[in-house]
Write an enzyme that holds these catalytic residues in place. Structure first.
Site, mmCIF file in Angstrom:
data_model
loop_
_atom_site.group_PDB
_atom_site.id
_atom_site.type_symbol
_atom_site.label_atom_id
_atom_site.label_comp_id
_atom_site.label_asym_id
_atom_site.label_seq_id
_atom_site.Cartn_x
_atom_site.Cartn_y
_atom_site.Cartn_z
ATOM 1 N N GLU A 267 0.886 -1.172 0.000
ATOM 2 C CA GLU A 267 0.000 0.000 0.000
ATOM 3 C C GLU A 267 0.916 1.211 0.000
ATOM 4 O O GLU A 267 1.637 1.450 0.951
ATOM 5 C CB GLU A 267 -0.911 -0.051 1.226
ATOM 6 C CG GLU A 267 -2.033 0.970 1.188
ATOM 7 C CD GLU A 267 -1.654 2.238 1.925
ATOM 8 O OE1 GLU A 267 -1.242 3.203 1.236
ATOM 9 O OE2 GLU A 267 -1.754 2.273 3.148
ATOM 10 N N CYS A 304 -2.606 7.816 4.886
ATOM 11 C CA CYS A 304 -2.564 7.458 3.468
ATOM 12 C C CYS A 304 -3.878 7.796 2.776
ATOM 13 O O CYS A 304 -3.927 7.849 1.542
ATOM 14 C CB CYS A 304 -2.234 5.983 3.304
ATOM 15 S SG CYS A 304 -3.117 4.888 4.426
#
Length: 508
Positions: A267, A304
């Site tokens: 990720e 994020c």
């Protein structure tokens, strides 16, 4: 009941149940509080941990679902028993407030228990059975059964911005252990003490549940040679990673270059665009601007899923949105970032916007040391699409407003975005037609679509997707949050004409 006194790290690695010191050490760099020394990881420690993990797999990979569920529940219990100490050293190392660490600890234990419940139910096994048809013409069919099986030892890289929920006992570790896979964690040097005390909780759970000692190891510190040795070790079957695009892509390439390539579930970040549709902006543009500023600066923008880009039409309604966001950002105090390296990267990222003819500074500040202040810039759709640097993530409280001329401009801009973790529509009923036009585009761009909300905050549940097309993640078919995350560490196995006494218990 554990001692509630201050936790003092011993600075060792956990290798298959043994706390092992190294020949060299590195010093932690806390936001406040004492500095501690930690042993530096080596490729030799990777070798020892990988061999122990492989040996552990022969028993742990074939343990019952109930045994693994009890193990996950016990890890959660042991983390909670150390709660005050975890919060204390976590706040020292990261500068995060106590409330944030307490909430993240709850999320960490919650997802451990969620996976325990998930494997007890057994649906994740995806069991299938096609009975034999011996009389079928023109050819008989054999008895066929299928179920998901664990893949083997998994490497996990701790994240800088989530010292608990995405690190030592975070979602990657929890889902891999739930699947039946031993785990080797490469601890993040930003919070080694936090990693150590959580590893102590896991070690206590291993002892309490009688699990093989090689089922979990923690290797602290180390340079690139440690990460490279880990992802390229022939006994490692998959890698879980949360971090930067550059670091993640380097590890991804190493996994692909192995003699036997393995999946890399990385990720890698996202700018998480928000599309503010005209009727919604007309009705509540200023309100949305203020709310965006709050989301943009939450946790100093170190998420994020931070919504770094807002797309809004030109005109007075859009101007009101931008003005309200700028005013709200002006009132945000300077905040401490997780590490000096992250603070330096934030300052460097901001410099990409300064001095560009196509970029207008709306509200800018100067950040010093490890502290950061918010910044806001504005550009137009054509300039954004022509300048790739404007679409690169700036990890921190920096926002970019992209002004468009109308629906066609908005549609073209949506098509120009790279893969994202999230994409958001802010809309009212009068925006439905435009929203319907954008939805197919955004579905291809992001793993999670939101309406009238902000993506900061990832719910841990069955239906959550935390992933998306590259560069948001390296595997668009996977998620690192939610129960579907377990599928990353499983593979389907078909059993043909296998007698019942040879079948796995879950298939017999």
């Amino acid at each position: 009941m554990l001692d509630k006194s201050t936790f003092t790290p011993h600075g060792k690695h956990l290798i298959a149940g043994d706390w092992v010191a190294g020949e060299t050490t590195f010093k932690s760099e806390p936001a406040h509080g004492p500095v501690h020394a930690f042993s530096v990881g080596t490729p030799d420690l990777v070798e020892r941990a990988a061999k122990a993990a492989e040996e552990a797999f022969w028993s742990y990979g074939y343990s019952t679902r109930e045994e693994r569920a009890k193990f996950l529940d016990t890890i959660a219990d042991e983390i909670e028993a150390r709660g005050e100490q975890i919060t204390e050293i976590g706040t020292q190392e990261t500068g995060l407030p106590e409330a944030r660490l307490q909430g993240e600890r709850g999320r960490t234990t919650g997802q451990l228990r969620l996976f325990a419940s998930h494997i007890r139910e057994g649906a994740y096994l995806d069991r299938r059975h096609d009975k034999a048809l011996p009389d079928r013409e023109p050819a008989p069919r054999p008895d066929l059964r299928m179920m998901q099986r664990p893949i083997g030892p998994v490497a996990v890289f701790g994240a800088s911005n989530f010292p608990l929920a995405f690190s030592t006992a975070g979602g990657d570790t929890a889902s891999a252990l739930a699947a039946g896979c031993p785990v080797i964690v490469k601890g993040h040097s930003a919070h080694p003490g936090t990693g150590e005390i959580v590893a102590e909780a896991i070690a206590a759970a291993i002892e309490a549940c009688g699990m093989p000692r090689g089922v979990f190891s923690l290797i602290q510190g180390g340079k690139r040679d440690v990460g490279q040795a880990l992802v390229q070790h022939p006994l490692i079957r998959a890698v879980g990673f949360t971090g930067s695009l550059g670091g993640g892509r380097a590890l991804f390439d190493l996994c692909a270059q192995r003699d036997e390539p393995i999946p890399f579930f990385g990720e890698l970040g996202s700018v998480n665009p928000m599309f503010l549709l005209p009727e919604a902006v007309k009705a509540r543009g200023a309100e949305m601007g203020t709310a965006w500023a709050g989301s943009l600066t939450m946790g100093v923008g170190q998420f994020c899923t931070n919504p770094g880009i807002a797309v809004v039409e030109k005109g007075p309604e859009g101007d009101a949105f931008v003005k309200a966001a700028a005013e709200a950002l002006t009132g945000v105090d300077t905040q401490c970032m997780l590490t000096q390296g992250i603070a330096d990267a934030y300052t460097s990222g901001k410099s990409r916007f300064d001095g560009r003819n196509a970029v207008k500074p709306v509200m800018t500040t100067d950040s010093e040391g490890r502290n950061a202040s918010p910044n806001l810039y504005e550009t137009d759709a054509a300039s954004y699409l022509q300048d790739h640097a404007l679409g690169e993530e700036v990890f921190g409280p920096l926002g970019l407003v992209v002004r468009v001329d109308g629906p066609d401009d908005m549609d073209q801009l949506a098509r120009g975005f790279e893969g994202q973790l999230t994409a958001t529509l802010h809309m009212d009923a009068g925006d439905t037609a435009l929203a319907q036009r954008l939805m197919p585009v955004l579905e291809r761009k992001a793993g999670r679509l939101l309406v009238n909300g902000f993506p900061t905050g990832v719910e841990v549940c069955d239906s959550m997707v935390h992933g998306g097309p590259y560069p948001a993640s390296t595997n668009f078919g996977a998620t690192s949050v939610g129960t579907l995350a377990i599928r990353r560490f499983l593979r389907p196995v078909c059993y043909q004409n296998v007698p019942e006494d040879l079948l796995p218990d879950d298939l017999a």
